[in-house]
Design an enzyme around this catalytic site. Structure first.
Site, short mmCIF file in Angstrom:
data_model
loop_
_atom_site.label_atom_id
_atom_site.label_comp_id
_atom_site.label_asym_id
_atom_site.label_seq_id
_atom_site.Cartn_x
_atom_site.Cartn_y
_atom_site.Cartn_z
NE ARG A 1 -2.05 1.24 3.67
CZ ARG A 1 -1.78 2.37 4.39
NH1 ARG A 1 -0.66 2.58 5.02
NH2 ARG A 1 -2.76 3.34 4.52
CE1 TYR B 1 -2.27 11.19 13.70
CE2 TYR B 1 -2.18 10.48 11.29
CZ TYR B 1 -1.76 10.53 12.29
OH TYR B 1 -1.20 9.09 12.94
CE LYS B 2 -2.19 12.44 4.96
NZ LYS B 2 -1.17 11.12 4.85
CG ASN C 1 0.33 7.08 5.01
OD1 ASN C 1 -0.67 7.50 4.35
ND2 ASN C 1 1.28 7.44 5.95
#
Ligand code: HEM
Length: 345
Positions: free
Chosen positions: A222, A318-319, A224
């Site tokens: 995956r 949040y990032k 991110n």
């Protein structure tokens, strides 16, 4: 201005970093999802492709291995193997050696020399080892530490017990705003506790169920992503005072510097059930591309601008990109190629 920019890669290397960049946005809008897919086949992008192999070596190989060694030398908590994870660490090392030998047969060689003895040769580093599986004295180093000095990936190993996964071992030197030393020993569900939205959406519980059923020899992957300032790989919580202030100072740089400093940072994460120990191996390979190079690939420029402009505040917060993600979106929009001026008649 106090933002350090390490030397840019050589021009040919920079090309490699664009063509192999795992551009992470399949749509104009980004939301969290259990975005896993089978690994091992190349994913084609507007500039090239990525993901042909589980381990990836590129032009940054030596630079990133040096960076990892420096982090480990200054902070031993980035490496941990809880006592029950020693068999998993050997399993991880041999699995990574097999993957390297498969992906890079001209440079990496793994040979069985007996029922449980092996010879390993990494010609890119001039490294050779004759070892007995499970016998650390023959390798001269803890096996996870040994193999992470030869791959660009960070590695976490998860133990599965009582219907749960626990992050009980790893070498993580390039964490994007989290702390391996703090998280080690925690469960998968605890670790994802701070991520906004995902509880309501069921993303993490679905991922947990999926990971618990993962079988050997069926790797998944995956991506991110986030933004980082400069080409700093180690943006871990431990050293926040070294890089956190860049999120403020970036507001004061001019547009040219902004495009050179702000990077789209993408993690390609592989999820692999180890065949002997039954532990789960989580590989995190970090790629960074400055906006100024991203903008050179027109579909990427448009897509990244749309995603950043639309990203909801709680996710951006949040990032850690809430203060500059709108400027990044505008920067990308302003970088649109100018249409050719009409021929004079
Ligand atoms: C963060 C999903 C596997 C460790 C996150 C985030 C998501 C996520 C959505 C928030 C990222 C962001 O906003 O930038 C998933 C999914 C997985 C998976 C769907 C598997 C299918 C793992 C595994 C580990 C892990 C195996 C083991 C180490 C973390 C950590 C964070 C994180 C440490 C940062 C948490 C913090 O802020 O403290 N993950 N993850 N993830 N994930 Fe996962």
């Amino acid at each position: 201005m106090t933002i350090d920019l390490p030397p840019a890669p050589a021009p040919d290397a920079a090309g490699d970093l664009v063509t192999g960049f795992p551009f992470p946005f399949p749509e104009d809008r980004y939301r969290y999802s259990t975005n896993v897919e089978p690994a091992g086949t190349p994913s084609v992008t507007a500039a090239g492709q990525w993901g042909a192999a589980v381990v990836d070596i590129d032009a940054e190989y030596h630079h990133e291995l040096d960076a990892r060694a420096a982090v480990l030398a200054s902070d031993p908590t980035r490496h941990a193997v809880l006592p029950h994870m020693v068999p998993a660490a050997w399993d991880a090392m041999l699995t990574l050696m097999r993957e390297l030998a498969l992906a890079y047969p001209d440079h990496m060689h793994l040979t069985a020399t007996g029922p449980d003895t092996w010879q390993w040769r990494n010609d890119l580093l001039g490294v050779e080892a004759d070892f007995r599986y499970g016998d650390q004295a023959t390798l001269g180093e803890e096996p996870l530490r040994y193999i992470t000095s030869q791959v660009q990936e960070d590695v976490a190993l998860l133990d599965q017990r009582d219907e749960q996964l626990f992050v009980d071992a790893g070498v993580i030197t390039f964490a994007a705003d989290w702390s391996f030393g703090f998280d080690v020993g925690m469960s998968f569900l605890e670790i994802h506790g701070p991520v906004p939205r995902v509880k309501k959406m069921g993303v993490i519980t679905r991922a947990h169920e999926f990971l618990k059923r993962l079988q050997p020899h069926q790797p998944y992957r995956r991506t991110n992503w986030t933004l980082t300032i400069g080409r700093r790989l180690d943006v871990s919580t431990e050293i926040y005072p070294e890089w956190g202030p860049d999120r403020e100072t970036i507001a004061h740089v001019d547009d040219t510097e902004f495009g050179a400093l702000v990077h789209l940072r993408v993690e390609v994460q592989h999820l692999i059930r180890l065949p002997d120990s039954g532990a789960l191996m989580f590989l995190i390979r970090t790629y960074m591309l400055p906006l100024e190079q991203l903008a050179g690939v027109e579909p990427w420029r448009r897509r990244a601008a749309d995603v950043l402009a639309e990203l909801p505040a709680d996710m951006a917060d949040y990032k850690g990109i809430i203060k500059y993600k709108d400027r990044a979106a505008q920067w990308l929009r302003d970088a649109a190629p100018t249409p050719p001026s009409p021929e004079p008649h």
